[in-house]
Design an enzyme around this catalytic site. Structure first.
Site, PDB file in Angstrom:
ATOM      1  N   HIS B 136       0.872  -1.176   0.000  1.00 40.72           N
ATOM      2  CA  HIS B 136       0.000   0.000   0.000  1.00 40.72           C
ATOM      3  C   HIS B 136       0.912   1.230   0.000  1.00 40.72           C
ATOM      4  O   HIS B 136       2.004   1.192   0.558  1.00 40.72           O
ATOM      5  CB  HIS B 136      -0.830  -0.048   1.287  1.00 40.72           C
ATOM      6  CG  HIS B 136      -1.913   0.980   1.388  1.00 40.72           C
ATOM      7  ND1 HIS B 136      -1.653   2.278   1.760  1.00 40.72           N
ATOM      8  CD2 HIS B 136      -3.246   0.887   1.191  1.00 40.72           C
ATOM      9  CE1 HIS B 136      -2.813   2.939   1.786  1.00 40.72           C
ATOM     10  NE2 HIS B 136      -3.784   2.128   1.446  1.00 40.72           N
ATOM     11  N   ASP B 213       3.051  -4.371   8.184  1.00 42.57           N
ATOM     12  CA  ASP B 213       1.841  -3.577   8.002  1.00 42.57           C
ATOM     13  C   ASP B 213       0.662  -4.547   8.086  1.00 42.57           C
ATOM     14  O   ASP B 213       0.399  -5.300   7.161  1.00 42.57           O
ATOM     15  CB  ASP B 213       1.902  -2.879   6.635  1.00 42.57           C
ATOM     16  CG  ASP B 213       0.560  -2.280   6.215  1.00 42.57           C
ATOM     17  OD1 ASP B 213      -0.430  -2.434   6.948  1.00 42.57           O
ATOM     18  OD2 ASP B 213       0.509  -1.668   5.138  1.00 42.57           O
ATOM     19  N   GLN B 216      -4.606  -5.039   6.894  1.00 45.43           N
ATOM     20  CA  GLN B 216      -5.601  -5.967   6.338  1.00 45.43           C
ATOM     21  C   GLN B 216      -5.644  -7.288   7.085  1.00 45.43           C
ATOM     22  O   GLN B 216      -6.495  -8.135   6.795  1.00 45.43           O
ATOM     23  CB  GLN B 216      -5.298  -6.247   4.856  1.00 45.43           C
ATOM     24  CG  GLN B 216      -5.471  -5.050   3.946  1.00 45.43           C
ATOM     25  CD  GLN B 216      -6.913  -4.570   3.874  1.00 45.43           C
ATOM     26  OE1 GLN B 216      -7.855  -5.328   4.123  1.00 45.43           O
ATOM     27  NE2 GLN B 216      -7.090  -3.309   3.542  1.00 45.43           N
ATOM     28  N   LYS B 239     -10.483  -0.676  10.293  1.00 44.73           N
ATOM     29  CA  LYS B 239     -10.661  -1.894   9.493  1.00 44.73           C
ATOM     30  C   LYS B 239     -11.015  -3.067  10.401  1.00 44.73           C
ATOM     31  O   LYS B 239     -11.329  -4.160   9.938  1.00 44.73           O
ATOM     32  CB  LYS B 239      -9.394  -2.197   8.706  1.00 44.73           C
ATOM     33  CG  LYS B 239      -9.068  -1.057   7.729  1.00 44.73           C
ATOM     34  CD  LYS B 239      -8.054  -1.439   6.707  1.00 44.73           C
ATOM     35  CE  LYS B 239      -7.371  -0.235   6.128  1.00 44.73           C
ATOM     36  NZ  LYS B 239      -7.897   0.129   4.807  1.00 44.73           N
ATOM     37  N   CYS B 377      -4.651   2.413  -3.793  1.00 45.16           N
ATOM     38  CA  CYS B 377      -3.430   2.926  -3.170  1.00 45.16           C
ATOM     39  C   CYS B 377      -2.288   1.931  -3.333  1.00 45.16           C
ATOM     40  O   CYS B 377      -1.456   1.773  -2.443  1.00 45.16           O
ATOM     41  CB  CYS B 377      -3.614   3.244  -1.686  1.00 45.16           C
ATOM     42  SG  CYS B 377      -4.771   4.555  -1.391  1.00 45.16           S
TER      43      CYS B 377
END
Ligand SMILES: Cc1ncc(COP(=O)(O)O)c(C=O)c1O
Lengths: 148, 419
Positions: B136, B213, B216, B239, B377
């Site tokens: 991302h 990261d 998600q 999220k 993104c």
């Protein structure tokens, strides 16, 4: 009730499938790029002008149906127009897609097919990218146009 | 960690009670353009259960006040609930200490924090940072900025046609100059679940630190930072069915201790004089100014909510939805799935021949179906597949087979409109 086919009218579907005036104009004397950074649409506008008159105009690039059809219809409408007429049409078109105001449909001709865009605010930028680019060319701007 | 390998397993769908969780999400009963909402944009942000909404409401109605500074009752209560939420995060990702849990605005700020503190302190022109083609933008741009500031070199691990990292290439990039490997746990554009255990181990073998990261990942898998042994882990509350504007940076305590502060201001200091300031202890050293108190408390509530749900079971259920979507989509001529990794979460990215993703997005919206259309993104991913954009449906555990049916009918409608 609003029907999606009011947005994607036949004229638009057709101009998306086979865009008119698509491709580089070799003898263009004015060229400018336009971007929509949010969605990645990009186009290049080519103009061949003779004084105040648009002799020829073409575009290439990639984008959604609304932006491709809009550029195709716009370039069709611009051939032979004076730069002042082009600016007048720009204002008329802008009213068409962003307001409920009465517009001069006779002057707009086929461009009126894009009226449905006003019900989809997220898509106004798609329809107006080519116009903002044309406006910038006429204003003598050399910097690529961005809708953001 | 076999709990992540849920992608291809099929079990009895009845084990997950979708109607029960749906009842918790009021927005799912809204209408959009006169049609019942079908929300398939969960990778952008998840919807909020009524429990979280109520927690926020109660905070603002009953004990709104600033924290860590008042002696009055409301402030004491707000401070206690705020710090309790920190403890919930610690338990949720199995960190060693609450000192390792820093509240930020989201994944993006967590990554920028590491770049501008750890990065600026530890990297110079001889050093290398490894990222991947799958990232991302929020896990690319902060490193490009750092690279400009320090002269450190950025290297990208490539992906294959399925959207999986090519691990042999990763191993070739690793060397004694590698200071940091920073990589997404799960790709937002394609859904690929990366083999981060292996990636972390190999990075550590050359002495590099690793940032994950996890934006998600947290809504779909149990994350155990201890077991992973990552050095930093970043994620966003929104999220994870929590509020926007709040996120987490986990960092190993020794690393956080050695890092300079990110921003200066109130709360992050012990004493301030005109000459010198001494910084506060962890985690407060990295939380300058009045934080997003409601956000933190709401995140605590979201963690309570997902802790009641068997995420493993939920992920299996989501994968059944994905599989069903894939089967249905295979019948549609001109539909090309983008991102076909063996191990992936419930993200269904695709293109349709002759129809731009934005037009798909608008036509589906007209049917009440929310998807994402664009580059997500992740422009390098689009570049890799030589496409400007994709349409992306991303499932959460409150989605149903009927939602998939609506999506497939919507795609048919797109083809009709353009026929
Ligand atoms: C993989 C990934 N990383 C980072 C982010 C950025 O998260 P946020 O915008 O919440 O900071 C996102 C969110 O879109 C994401 O999907």
């Amino acid at each position: 009730m609003f029907d999606i086919k009011d947005l994607y009218q036949e004229v638009i579907v057709d101009h998306n499938r086979s865009p008119r005036n698509f491709g580089k104009l070799d003898d263009a004397n004015k060229t400018l790029e336009g971007f929509n950074p949010l969605c990645g649409d990009r186009l290049t506008l080519y103009l061949k002008t003779d004084g105040n008159k648009i002799d020829d105009i073409a575009f290439d690039g990639s984008g959604c149906a609304i932006s491709v059809a809009s550029a195709s219809l716009m370039t069709d409408a611009m051939k032979g127009k004076s730069l002042d007429e082009a600016e007048g049409l720009f204002n008329e078109f802008h009213d068409l897609i962003t307001t409920e105001n009465e517009v001069d449909t006779e002057q707009l001709g086929k461009l009126a097919a894009l009226a449905g865009v006003r019900d989809y605010p997220a898509r106004v930028k798609c329809a107006s990218l080519c116009w903002h680019t044309l406006h910038a060319v006429i204003q003598g701007d050399d910097n690529p146009v961005s809708t953001e | 960690m076999n709990k992540q390998n849920t992608a291809t397993k099929l079990t009895n769908e009845a084990s997950f009670d979708v109607e029960k969780v749906r009842a918790d999400f009021p927005i799912l009963f809204e209408q959009v353009r006169g049609k019942p909402l079908v929300y398939l944009d969960n990778a952008a942000t998840a919807q909020k259960p009524k429990q979280v909404i109520k927690t926020l409401d109660t905070y603002y109605r009953e004990y709104n006040s600033n924290i860590h500074r008042g002696v009055h009752t409301l402030s004491e209560k707000a401070t206690a609930v705020y710090e309790e939420a920190r403890n919930k995060v610690k338990e949720f990702i199995n960190a060693d200490s609450i000192k390792e849990i820093i509240f930020t605005r989201g994944t993006t700020e967590s990554i920028n924090l590491v770049a501008q503190t750890f990065g600026r302190n530890n990297l110079s022109s001889n050093d290398e940072i490894i990222i991947t083609e799958l990232e991302h933008h929020s896990n690319i741009v902060p490193w490009q900025i750092l690279s400009e500031q320090t002269g450190a070199t950025l290297k990208y691990v490539p992906i294959n046609d399925a959207g999986e990292l090519i691990l042999e290439e990763y191993e070739k990039l690793l060397n004694e100059k590698t200071r940091l490997v920073t990589i997404g746990h799960i790709s937002n554009a394609l859904g690929t679940i990366n083999p981060i255990e292996t990636i972390i181990e190999k990075a550590h073998a050359v002495g590099a630190k690793v940032l994950i990261d996890g934006a998600q990942a947290v809504p779909h898998t149990r994350v155990d930072v201890n077991e992973l042994n990552c050095d930093f882990y970043a994620f966003s509350g929104h999220k994870l069915f929590g509020p926007t504007g709040i996120g987490v940076l986990y960092g190993k305590q020794a690393l956080l201790e050695a890092m300079p502060p990110y921003q200066g201001g109130g709360d992050m200091i012990k004493t301030v004089s005109m000459k010198k300031t001494t910084y506060n202890d962890l985690p407060h050293k990295f939380e300058a100014g009045t934080p997003h108190i409601a956000g933190v408390i709401g995140l605590g509530s979201a963690i309570d909510y997902v802790s009641e749900i068997d995420l493993h079971e939920a992920a299996e259920y989501e994968n059944q939805l994905l599989q069903y979507a894939n089967e249905q989509a295979a019948q549609i001529s001109g539909l090309v799935p983008v991102g076909t990794a063996k191990n992936k979460t419930s993200i269904f990215s695709f293109t349709l021949d002759g129809i731009h993703p934005h037009d798909i997005g608008t036509i589906l919206d007209d049917e009440g179906i929310a998807i994402r259309a664009g580059h997500h993104c992740a422009m390098p991913v689009m570049e890799r597949f030589k496409i400007p954009a994709t349409a992306r449906a991303s499932f959460a555990f409150y989605n149903t087979r009927e939602d998939v049916d609506a999506l497939i009918q919507g795609i048919d409608k797109c083809k009709q409109v353009f026929s």
